[in-house]
Design a protein around this motif. Structure first.
Motif, PDB file in Angstrom:
ATOM      1  N   LEU A 154      17.597  31.695  -1.080  1.00 46.77           N
ATOM      2  CA  LEU A 154      17.603  30.829   0.104  1.00 46.77           C
ATOM      3  C   LEU A 154      17.911  31.647   1.366  1.00 46.77           C
ATOM      4  CD1 LEU A 154      17.383  27.947   1.220  1.00 46.77           C
ATOM      5  CD2 LEU A 154      19.847  27.674   0.775  1.00 46.77           C
ATOM      6  N   ILE A 155      18.880  32.536   1.258  1.00 47.38           N
ATOM      7  CA  ILE A 155      19.244  33.388   2.401  1.00 47.38           C
ATOM      8  C   ILE A 155      18.066  34.286   2.781  1.00 47.38           C
ATOM      9  CG2 ILE A 155      20.737  35.335   3.088  1.00 47.38           C
ATOM     10  CD1 ILE A 155      22.948  33.858   1.304  1.00 47.38           C
ATOM     11  N   HIS A 156      17.412  34.873   1.781  1.00 45.54           N
ATOM     12  CA  HIS A 156      16.245  35.719   2.069  1.00 45.54           C
ATOM     13  C   HIS A 156      15.119  34.899   2.684  1.00 45.54           C
ATOM     14  CE1 HIS A 156      17.448  39.047  -1.017  1.00 45.54           C
ATOM     15  NE2 HIS A 156      18.126  39.107   0.106  1.00 45.54           N
ATOM     16  N   HIS A 157      14.921  33.694   2.163  1.00 41.33           N
ATOM     17  CA  HIS A 157      13.859  32.834   2.673  1.00 41.33           C
ATOM     18  C   HIS A 157      14.057  32.561   4.169  1.00 41.33           C
ATOM     19  CE1 HIS A 157      10.817  29.651   2.494  1.00 41.33           C
ATOM     20  NE2 HIS A 157      11.612  28.999   3.326  1.00 41.33           N
ATOM     21  N   ALA A 158      15.329  32.476   4.582  1.00 43.88           N
ATOM     22  CA  ALA A 158      15.637  32.235   6.001  1.00 43.88           C
ATOM     23  C   ALA A 158      15.775  33.553   6.773  1.00 43.88           C
ATOM     24  CB  ALA A 158      16.910  31.403   6.121  1.00 43.88           C
ATOM     25  N   GLY A 159      15.315  34.652   6.167  1.00 48.15           N
ATOM     26  CA  GLY A 159      15.287  35.926   6.895  1.00 48.15           C
ATOM     27  C   GLY A 159      16.612  36.661   6.941  1.00 48.15           C
ATOM     28  N   ASN A 167      13.693  43.756   4.757  1.00 57.08           N
ATOM     29  CA  ASN A 167      13.363  42.548   3.981  1.00 57.08           C
ATOM     30  C   ASN A 167      12.215  41.788   4.635  1.00 57.08           C
ATOM     31  OD1 ASN A 167      15.404  43.151   2.211  1.00 57.08           O
ATOM     32  ND2 ASN A 167      16.754  41.469   2.795  1.00 57.08           N
ATOM     33  N   LEU A 168      12.221  41.723   5.965  1.00 58.51           N
ATOM     34  CA  LEU A 168      11.153  41.000   6.663  1.00 58.51           C
ATOM     35  C   LEU A 168       9.821  41.709   6.483  1.00 58.51           C
ATOM     36  CD1 LEU A 168      12.784  39.803  10.008  1.00 58.51           C
ATOM     37  CD2 LEU A 168      12.020  38.407   8.086  1.00 58.51           C
ATOM     38  N   GLU A 169       9.850  43.037   6.500  1.00 59.09           N
ATOM     39  CA  GLU A 169       8.603  43.787   6.305  1.00 59.09           C
ATOM     40  C   GLU A 169       8.074  43.597   4.885  1.00 59.09           C
ATOM     41  OE1 GLU A 169       9.665  47.732   7.479  1.00 59.09           O
ATOM     42  OE2 GLU A 169       9.864  47.069   9.574  1.00 59.09           O
ATOM     43  N   ALA A 170       9.023  43.489   3.919  1.00 59.97           N
ATOM     44  CA  ALA A 170       8.618  43.325   2.518  1.00 59.97           C
ATOM     45  C   ALA A 170       7.962  41.968   2.283  1.00 59.97           C
ATOM     46  CB  ALA A 170       9.827  43.490   1.611  1.00 59.97           C
ATOM     47  N   SER A 171       8.410  40.931   2.991  1.00 61.46           N
ATOM     48  CA  SER A 171       7.772  39.604   2.871  1.00 61.46           C
ATOM     49  C   SER A 171       7.724  38.999   4.266  1.00 61.46           C
ATOM     50  CB  SER A 171       8.542  38.706   1.914  1.00 61.46           C
ATOM     51  OG  SER A 171       9.878  38.597   2.296  1.00 61.46           O
ATOM     52  N   PRO A 172       6.646  39.264   5.006  1.00 63.60           N
ATOM     53  CA  PRO A 172       6.608  39.018   6.439  1.00 63.60           C
ATOM     54  C   PRO A 172       6.713  37.564   6.904  1.00 63.60           C
ATOM     55  CG  PRO A 172       4.604  40.161   5.687  1.00 63.60           C
ATOM     56  CD  PRO A 172       5.441  39.880   4.487  1.00 63.60           C
TER      57      PRO A 172
END
Ligand code: AMP
Ligand code: ZN
Ligand code: FE
Ligand code: FE
Length: 282
Positions: free
Chosen positions: A177-182, A272-277
């Motif tokens: 969830l944290i990753h999903h929100a960047g 992380n953003l570059e890995a899943s933009p």
């Protein structure tokens, strides 16, 4: 340059308002702070504005309650996009769980002849993310207990009459969830969890960091977690876990995390953003 990356306001169970917290950060000479209220980001906007006025860098954060293999774990999320729709829906659900749990705790108190009402607890908490500390304060305010400790000991601790288990997401759901929100996901105060065995699995699940520096970690404990962070290639964070005046002396500034760790967190956000933009847009 130093940061304190674990702080609470009265948007969860701290006593400081966002403005009071920012003033304390200025007083302590901190360059950067993060707000990490339990299961909420509501206080972030006001804290950001107050920090900017005081010349302190503000980092958005939250402390999610999760569980892994029967251990309650707290997962810190830094740099989350608070506008992310899925993130907003999910933390709204956790707040609802907390509110329902307060009602259940109060009804259990009523069963043991403590005539507290949920309205009294909600009025005192005055936030969407209430917890046991608010029930404890209401018990003291109502004259049913003489201290917060007594309230926990008699009623609120695990297996006491008003204890209610809380639905928790799994640690990997919290990380996702944290990753999903960047954001970046960090295990809070690992030294208080006594569950080092879950760390490798969480690192595999994408955990970004370990809160090695924490008020309740001894020097030896801090060294231990610095070693584990290196071993599992996790970032290092730290914070005081200040709850304002609710636990005696305010702790803000007692942990001074060197700013280079904040720089590394920012690098990880970008990576992380570059890995899943696209995650923050969904
Ligand atoms: P909750 O998330 O509602 O289960 O509340 C947990 C919070 O209660 C923790 O963040 C602690 O700060 C606080 N807490 C837990 N045990 C005690 C205790 N014995 N005395 C005072 N505060 C406590
Ligand atoms: Zn707390
Ligand atoms: Fe915590
Ligand atoms: Fe905390």
């Amino acid at each position: 340059m130093h940061a304190d990356l674990h702080l609470h306001t009265n948007f969860s169970d701290g006593t400081y308002s966002p403005e009071e917290l920012a003033a304390q950060a200025v007083r302590c000479g901190l360059e950067a702070i993060a707000l990490t209220d339990h299961d909420t980001v509501e206080g972030c906007e006001r804290t950001r504005i107050a920090c900017e006025a005081g010349g302190v860098e503000f980092i958005t954060g939250t402390e999610l309650t999760a569980e892994q293999d029967d251990h309650e774990l707290h997962i810190l999320g830094y740099f989350v996009n608070v506008e992310n729709p899925k993130f907003r829906v999910e933390i709204g659900r956790f707040q609802e769980v907390r509110q329902n749990r307060i009602r259940e705790m109060v009804s259990r108190l009523n069963r043991v002849n403590v005539p507290l009402t949920s309205e009294e607890v909600f009025a005192l908490a005055n936030c969407r993310s209430p917890g046991r500390p608010h029930v404890a304060r209401a018990l003291v305010k109502g004259g049913f207990c003489s201290s917060l400790d007594e309230a926990f000991e008699r009623f609120l601790k695990k297996n006491r009459p008003a204890w209610v288990p809380k639905f928790k997401m799994s640690a990997s759901e919290a990380i996702d969830l944290i990753h999903h929100a960047g954001g970046v996901a960090v295990m809070a105060h690992p030294g208080l969890n006594r569950s080092d065995e879950v760390i490798p699995g969480m690192a595999d699940a994408g955990l970004d960091g370990l809160e090695c520096f924490h008020t309740k970690h001894s020097t030896a404990t801090t060294e231990h977690y610095l070693g584990l962070a290196e071993r599992y290639q996790l970032l290092v964070t730290g914070g005081s876990d200040c709850h304002g005046l609710s636990k005696g002396k305010p702790l803000i500034g007692t942990i001074k995390l060197p700013y280079e760790h904040v720089e590394r967190l920012k690098q990880r956000v970008r990576r992380n953003l570059e890995a899943s933009p696209a995650p923050t847009a969904v």
